[in-house]
Design an enzyme around this catalytic site. Sequence first.
Site, PDB file in Angstrom:
ATOM      1  N   GLY A  29       0.832  -1.648  -0.110  1.00  0.00           N
ATOM      2  CA  GLY A  29       0.355  -0.141   0.007  1.00  0.00           C
ATOM      3  C   GLY A  29       0.672   1.223   0.089  1.00  0.00           C
ATOM      4  CG  ASP A  56       2.694  -8.979  -4.372  1.00  0.00           C
ATOM      5  OD1 ASP A  56       1.701  -9.812  -4.425  1.00  0.00           O
ATOM      6  OD2 ASP A  56       2.679  -7.363  -4.504  1.00  0.00           O
ATOM      7  CB  CYS A 271      -3.852  19.013   5.063  1.00  0.00           C
ATOM      8  SG  CYS A 271      -5.191  18.328   4.178  1.00  0.00           S
TER       9      CYS A 271
END
Length: 327
Positions: A29, A56, A271
């Site tokens: 990820g 993978d 953020c």
Amino acid sequence: MSLEPLPGTLENLLHQKTLKWVFVGGKGGVGKTTTSCSLAIQMSKVRSSVLLISTDPAHNLSDAFGTKFGKDATKVPGFENLSAMEIDPNQSIQEMTEQADQQNPNNPMSGMMQDLAFTIPGIDEALAFAEILKQVKSMEFDCVIFDTAPTGHTLRFLNFPTVLEKALGKLGGLSSRFGPMINQMSSVMGVNANQEDIFGKLEGMRENISQVNQQFKNADLTTFVCVCISEFLSLYETERMIQELVGYEIDVKNIVVNQLLLDPTTTCPQCLARRKMQQKYLDQIEDLYEDFHIVKVPQIPAEVRGPEALKSFSEMLVKPYVHPSQK
């Protein structure tokens, strides 16, 4: 006296004309497949032929390029000298075993040799890895880039040449001990177990793997690119992976840090909080790996899929990213 930071790009890999094997890996990820696809695109600009392989089991190359790839090397649409293939190591070993049985279904020793081989830990994946390398070598690509599975599998994958070399050495040493027994069983059962052929193949495979093992430990031929994000778990995985790679004598000098919030003009509270957290771990990465090329890649608002999006993303791997507000 602190060292001058190395350029924060992967351009050094493009200039290293001797590179044959490039492994790209990291925690799941973190943008590993996007990075490996983008590096392959950039590498295809300076090399005559590039092969991108996914090892993978959760393959993503087909999704990334929007083209279906399989176990055979297939040209990537829009690129003359870039090919891709997806291989499942577990499937490879199964096919290899079935093929051996089909070639000599009446050989009573084939099952015994398989059982003997599979008692060695990791030998199944190692043999699959040997099969992958055999295919790659026969294709004679100028550079091969591996999009590897998440960290633990990757480290085993890279240690397979050593594991397999030792295992085949042990099996080869059994030739003198088991040879007379195999010949005796063959004569009693009235079949040809072809003992010399069995051990001859093992020895040939051992020599081939030994050559690959030497190449993997040669920094002129092989390197590993770590991909991570600026968070604790990813940093921890990267540190563990680099320590093990160094233990395996595999060159590693590039780290790609993905998904960074690099907009200095943002006023979004979430953020700003995330940027602060990312900066803390980014500082640790820069302190730990001051002799590495650390590539800082921003969070992309859209999904990076398709050749054009990957081409655009790939530019950030070879040129330091600068936010529009800072230009």
